[in-house]
Design an enzyme around this catalytic site. Structure first.
Site, mmCIF file in Angstrom:
data_model
loop_
_atom_site.group_PDB
_atom_site.id
_atom_site.type_symbol
_atom_site.label_atom_id
_atom_site.label_comp_id
_atom_site.label_asym_id
_atom_site.label_seq_id
_atom_site.Cartn_x
_atom_site.Cartn_y
_atom_site.Cartn_z
ATOM 1 N N GLY A 222 1.280 -1.300 0.167
ATOM 2 C CA GLY A 222 0.374 -0.245 -0.048
ATOM 3 C C GLY A 222 0.838 0.880 -0.011
ATOM 4 O O GLY A 222 2.116 1.648 -0.481
ATOM 5 N N SER A 223 0.329 2.021 0.531
ATOM 6 C CA SER A 223 0.909 3.544 0.092
ATOM 7 C C SER A 223 2.324 3.658 1.253
ATOM 8 O O SER A 223 2.627 4.359 0.725
ATOM 9 C CB SER A 223 -0.065 4.200 1.212
ATOM 10 O OG SER A 223 -0.814 4.665 0.228
ATOM 11 N N THR A 224 2.756 2.819 1.997
ATOM 12 C CA THR A 224 3.634 2.843 2.750
ATOM 13 C C THR A 224 5.076 2.968 1.356
ATOM 14 O O THR A 224 6.283 3.085 1.869
ATOM 15 C CB THR A 224 4.210 2.056 3.538
ATOM 16 O OG1 THR A 224 3.998 0.076 3.293
ATOM 17 C CG2 THR A 224 3.390 1.691 4.371
ATOM 18 N N PHE A 225 5.099 2.332 0.687
ATOM 19 C CA PHE A 225 5.479 1.577 -0.883
ATOM 20 C C PHE A 225 5.968 3.423 -1.296
ATOM 21 O O PHE A 225 6.791 3.589 -1.579
ATOM 22 C CB PHE A 225 4.708 1.086 -1.574
ATOM 23 C CG PHE A 225 5.790 0.536 -3.023
ATOM 24 C CD1 PHE A 225 6.803 -0.185 -2.721
ATOM 25 C CD2 PHE A 225 6.300 1.602 -3.979
ATOM 26 C CE1 PHE A 225 8.221 -0.374 -3.747
ATOM 27 C CE2 PHE A 225 6.668 0.887 -5.301
ATOM 28 C CZ PHE A 225 7.883 -0.231 -5.238
ATOM 29 N N LYS A 226 5.151 4.163 -0.503
ATOM 30 C CA LYS A 226 5.429 6.011 -1.763
ATOM 31 C C LYS A 226 6.729 6.319 -1.005
ATOM 32 O O LYS A 226 7.331 6.608 -1.736
ATOM 33 C CB LYS A 226 4.034 6.547 -0.947
ATOM 34 C CG LYS A 226 3.318 6.426 -2.074
ATOM 35 C CD LYS A 226 1.911 6.829 -1.006
ATOM 36 C CE LYS A 226 0.494 6.243 -2.318
ATOM 37 N NZ LYS A 226 -0.799 7.307 -1.585
#
Length: 500
Positions: A222-226
């Protein structure tokens, strides 16, 4: 000597020669193969009866998490795990003919068979003492491990998830927790029928308690990959925290009619917005086009340099490889920008990426065995090795610093505020990933909640990743910040407090 006697004498001599050659072959050339043969019950029984070395954590190995104690049955020693559920995913268990976790990877040393213990075995032989195994000292910080275990368990009895904490400058794993867990004492029981029944019962549970989710489960991050996408954008596109990037409420995937939306109601603007705001409010409509601008090749390279598509954990068995596929088209690359699509990661991998940003872009290989120690003198025979991951640094120090600034802002006034520690600059990022799976009744599997962060910035001592695969809460209440943020905070505080 007449001919018949001479013939018999020569024949007997040949027999003795053949016997000597066979004995030499069996005792010297073939000895190891025979000794290690699966069906060699005598050797297996003798090894199982040996006093195995201990596994310890904390300063000077002050906490024992696996040890051998005298047994009242035929095997002389029983393996015991004093802190079972908290450390089971790390230690694994040891029983007759089978071992898992650290008990497997460190088996030769724990059993005393490792070449580095040759002198110890020789001294024991001369003194008529039984061979003892060496001790293993882990990198685990007991306070951080307890905080991770307590925090994750506090989400409810049905929680499935994992927490990993890493020391960014060295790669030392400071905490590794996976829930649900199990009692390794029951699997190491000398009542093998009883132990087998417990193992069978555990293997049938849908929650898979024998799985170390920290290293054996890959899910969309999810957005932790951002934080990976952001560092790739800074490195390859020359962006800074104040640069204007795409925003808005929606984004249509390239060569597709599929539309990307944001999870937040406001903060992503209607047009261009500052890069820092895009990370603070976790704008999918910003990171999808940014990943396309970086391009599939450079996105793949950056992810790989952070550890994706690699095997790097040597101390624990069966590491699952986190995936960022090569050759994705623009639509797939856009989805990867916010950790969806074909991107999957273990909690360890996301902790490593976070630690890499914290460590000026340098990604250290993670390890959990801090030292191998001799049985009696506790002399360190082999210390843990600190080395960079192949491909490191993943990004330049200046790029890592820009991402750090944005992650600090995300904790100060963005989606990651639950991880804020008074008086400490904390960097963090939340994530809520859609599973894309269906339940048997046709309903969607609830999303996964993630949180990554490090502290203090800019001189970090700990980086943390929290992954919550399942929790018994309404879907609209499953968010990485609210569920994972407080756990990450408690783990970071535990490390910082234990170091004064």
């Amino acid at each position: 000597m007449n001919k018949p006697i001479r013939t018999v004498a020569i024949f007997c001599m040949l027999l003795f020669l053949a016997l000597a050659l066979n004995a030499t072959y069996l005792q010297y050339y073939h000895a190891n193969a025979l000794n290690d043969r699966v069906g060699n019950g005598r050797v297996a029984t003798a090894t199982f009866s040996r006093e195995r070395g201990s596994i310890k954590v904390g300063p000077n190995g002050g906490v024992t998490v696996a040890e051998s104690v005298p047994s009242k049955d035929q095997y002389k020693f029983q393996r015991r795990y004093p802190v079972p559920f908290m450390y089971a995913p790390l230690t694994g268990w040891y029983t007759f003919g089978n071992e898992t976790g650290l008990e497997r990877t460190q088996n030769d040393f724990l059993s005393g068979e490792d070449d580095t213990l040759f002198v110890n075995r020789l001294v024991d032989l001369v003194n008529g003492n039984a061979t003892k195994g060496g001790n293993i000292l882990l990198t685990i910080n007991p306070a951080a491990q307890r905080a991770a275990f307590t925090g994750l368990k506090g989400l409810g009895p049905d929680v499935q998830g994992a927490v990993v904490a890493i020391e960014p400058s060295t790669g030392k794993i400071l905490a590794m927790v996976s829930l649900p867990s199990y009692d390794p004492n029951k699997l190491a029981d000398h009542d093998f029928k009883k132990a087998s029944a417990y193992a069978t019962a555990l293997s049938k549970l849908p929650s898979q308690p024998l799985l170390n989710r920290a290293v054996q489960t890959t899910l969309p991050p999810g957005s932790t990959f951002k934080i990976v996408t952001a560092s790739a954008a800074v490195e390859n596109l020359g962006l800074t925290a104040s640069s204007l990037v795409p925003g808005g409420p929606t984004y249509t995937l390239p060569q597709s009619s599929s539309v990307v939306h944001n999870d937040v109601l406001s903060g992503c603007g209607t047009g261009k917005i500052p890069f820092v705001e895009a990370l603070k409010f976790s704008c999918n409509t910003s990171f999808a086009p940014l990943a396309v601008q970086v391009g599939a090749t450079d996105m793949h390279k950056t992810a790989t340099d952070y550890g994706f598509n690699q095997r790097y954990l040597e101390d624990l068995p069966d590491q699952a490889v986190s995936q960022y596929p090569a050759g994705m088209d623009d639509a797939q690359t856009a989805l990867s920008g916010f950790g969806q699509g074909s991107v999957t990661a273990t909690p360890l991998q996301m902790a490593m990426a976070t630690a890499g940003i914290a460590n000026n872009g340098v990604v250290m290989r993670p390890y959990v065995v801090d030292a191998q120690q001799s049985p009696t003198s506790l002399e360190t025979l082999k210390p843990g090795e600190q080395k960079e991951l192949p491909g490191s640094p993943a990004v330049s120090a200046s790029a890592a610093d820009e991402v750090t600034q944005m992650m600090v802002a995300t904790v100060q006034s963005g989606t990651a505020t639950p991880a804020a520690i008074p008086g400490i600059r904390v960097a963090g990022k939340t994530g809520t990933a859609q599973s894309g799976l269906k339940n048997p009744d046709g309903t969607e599997v609830p999303p996964y909640a993630w949180f990554v962060g490090f502290a203090p910035a800019p001189k970090p001592q700990v980086a943390v990743a929290v992954m919550i695969q399942h929790v018994n809460q309404p879907t609209d209440e499953i968010h990485g910040g609210t569920l994972g943020g407080p756990i990450a905070k408690s783990v970071m505080e535990a490390v910082l407090n234990s170091r004064g």
